[in-house]
Design a protein around this motif. Structure first.
Motif, PDB file in Angstrom:
ATOM      1  N   HIS A  19       0.840  -1.202   0.000  1.00  0.00           N
ATOM      2  CA  HIS A  19       0.000   0.000   0.000  1.00  0.00           C
ATOM      3  C   HIS A  19       0.870   1.245   0.000  1.00  0.00           C
ATOM      4  O   HIS A  19       0.556   2.234  -0.662  1.00  0.00           O
ATOM      5  N   SER A  23       0.454   3.470  -3.251  1.00  0.00           N
ATOM      6  CA  SER A  23      -0.488   4.574  -3.181  1.00  0.00           C
ATOM      7  C   SER A  23      -0.234   5.569  -2.043  1.00  0.00           C
ATOM      8  O   SER A  23      -0.323   6.777  -2.242  1.00  0.00           O
ATOM      9  N   VAL A 148      -3.003   4.847  -7.325  1.00  0.00           N
ATOM     10  CA  VAL A 148      -3.280   3.422  -7.058  1.00  0.00           C
ATOM     11  C   VAL A 148      -2.134   2.547  -7.546  1.00  0.00           C
ATOM     12  O   VAL A 148      -1.332   2.953  -8.385  1.00  0.00           O
ATOM     13  N   GLN A 152      -5.106  -1.800  -9.826  1.00  0.00           N
ATOM     14  CA  GLN A 152      -6.322  -0.983  -9.909  1.00  0.00           C
ATOM     15  C   GLN A 152      -6.498  -0.275 -11.260  1.00  0.00           C
ATOM     16  O   GLN A 152      -7.535   0.359 -11.489  1.00  0.00           O
ATOM     17  N   ALA A 185       4.935  -0.356  -9.271  1.00  0.00           N
ATOM     18  CA  ALA A 185       3.474  -0.241  -9.230  1.00  0.00           C
ATOM     19  C   ALA A 185       2.804  -1.466  -8.633  1.00  0.00           C
ATOM     20  O   ALA A 185       1.615  -1.453  -8.359  1.00  0.00           O
ATOM     21  N   LYS A 195       1.855 -10.297  -5.940  1.00  0.00           N
ATOM     22  CA  LYS A 195       1.322  -9.146  -5.216  1.00  0.00           C
ATOM     23  C   LYS A 195       1.358  -9.383  -3.711  1.00  0.00           C
ATOM     24  O   LYS A 195       0.863 -10.401  -3.230  1.00  0.00           O
ATOM     25  N   SER A 197      -0.227  -8.935  -0.418  1.00  0.00           N
ATOM     26  CA  SER A 197      -1.641  -8.728  -0.164  1.00  0.00           C
ATOM     27  C   SER A 197      -2.008  -9.225   1.223  1.00  0.00           C
ATOM     28  O   SER A 197      -1.486 -10.241   1.692  1.00  0.00           O
ATOM     29  N   LYS A 198      -2.924  -8.477   1.835  1.00  0.00           N
ATOM     30  CA  LYS A 198      -3.417  -8.860   3.150  1.00  0.00           C
ATOM     31  C   LYS A 198      -3.924 -10.288   3.127  1.00  0.00           C
ATOM     32  O   LYS A 198      -3.655 -11.083   4.007  1.00  0.00           O
TER      33      LYS A 198
END
Ligand code: ATP
Ligand code: MG
Length: 340
Positions: A19, A23, A148, A152, A185, A195, A197-198
């Protein structure tokens, strides 16, 4: 003319380095030169967490703490709770008429997430249409720019399509947004998956303690053919270098490090220790600020209430224009009824 930024996060857990790279860093850099709205997307989180509302509620505060910790200034950036702005759900309803089910099913990010979440045949309808709700969020705030991560970009493309369609039918009401995508990105996970990711359990959280960060970096995947220190190593696709590309500000030193790694003579342990230092320097002040704000959660909730109020004023204005354009501008029915 000052331009407007809208972006946000799902309150499905604390925020991580992905994150930040994707972003948060851009938002902090742009917040004073743009009208910034940051949406904590609790309704969107419910699209795949419908049975865990307490968890979403809890994570609204976690995400807000992460925002404040990285340097989001609540005077410059309005932090808005999505469910506090019912106009967003209303605009979602209008936009849903302007997209086909086939188009929604083609969205590559949604496709990928459906696979990853293992819905099988049981895809919640709300999940399939979340790009439309995101388009409503962006356009209700009349955003020009949307910072983003790469995942996204298809959402912004879909938003532009919806804006054009809406404006062609009803007149020029909605603003066409543009994605702001950073150099790195898409930050990969510590396990080497594409990626961080949570939901994949491969994240380094902004709030992780130093020992946890060290342990996660030491377990990171590098170049499997780089078994001995003397062996030449591969920089491209090496996750440790991708992280350094994102977070090491000393670019010339980083280029020199890459050369040494390629030539052979730089071991993975030394390389990882360098990344650990870089991450400690980045995360120490973030962690400290987070702890400060966490001492007074009521103060944080007041910041969210104020941000939501500011956000609702803008979205309400856009919806009034949209309703007028759609011939839906009846006299409002007084509510509650006794007020009549
Ligand atoms: P979830 O698994 O619940 O979907 P997430 O980790 O994908 O969580 P989101 O809240 O969906 O996080 O994404 C918020 C923002 O962070 C988006 O702009 C997204 O592009 C960005 N982002 C998330 N993960 C990464 C990543 N690994 N690299 C770059 N940007 C990312
Ligand atoms: Mg996501």
């Amino acid at each position: 003319m000052r331009r407007t930024i809208l972006t946000g996060d799902r309150p499905t857990g604390p925020l991580h380095l992905g994150h930040y790279a994707g972003s948060l860093a851009t938002r902090v850099a742009l917040q004073h030169s743009h009208d910034t709205y940051l949406l904590i997307a609790d309704l969107q989180a419910l699209t795949d967490h419908a049975d865990r509302p307490e968890e979403i509620r809890h994570n609204v505060l976690e995400v807000a703490l992460d925002y404040l910790a990285v340097g989001i200034d609540p005077k410059a950036s309005a932090i808005v709770i999505q469910s506090g702005v019912p106009e967003l759900a209303e605009l979602t309803g209008y936009l849903l008429n302007l997209v086909t089910v086939a188009r929604l099913e083609r969205n590559p990010t949604v496709k990928e997430e459906i696979r990853q979440k293992g819905f099988g045949g049981e895809i919640p309808a709300g999940f399939l249409v979340y790009p439309v709700s995101q388009a409503a969020d962006i356009t209700a705030f009349r955003a020009h720019l949307v910072p983003v991560g790469a995942d996204q970009v298809p959402m912004i493309e879909q938003t532009v399509e919806l804006v054009r369609r809406f404006n062609r039918i009803y007149g020029s009401i909605l603003v066409e947004p543009e994605a702001v995508v950073p150099r790195v990105a898409r930050l990969p996970g510590t396990d080497g998956r594409a990626k961080m990711s949570k939901s994949l359990g491969n994240a380094i959280y902004l709030s992780d303690l130093p020992d946890v960060v060290t342990e996660k970096v030491m377990r990171m995947y590098t170049d499997p053919r780089h078994a001995r220190v003397e062996d030449p190593g591969q920089v491209e696709g090496n996750v440790v270098f991708t992280y350094l590309d994102a977070f090491d500000e000393d670019r010339p030193a980083l280029e020199a490090l890459k050369e040494r790694y390629r030539a052979g003579g730089l071991g993975d342990v030394a390389l990882k220790h360098h990344l650990i230092d870089v991450l400690h320097r980045l995360l120490a002040p973030i962690r400290a600020r987070r702890q400060d704000f966490a001492r007074d959660p009521e103060h944080v909730m007041r910041i969210l209430a104020e941000g939501t109020r500011r956000g609702r004023a803008v979205a309400g204005e856009t919806l009034a224009r949209a309703r007028r354009a759609m011939h839906l501008d009846y006299e409002p029915v007084p509510w509650p009824p006794e007020a009549a």
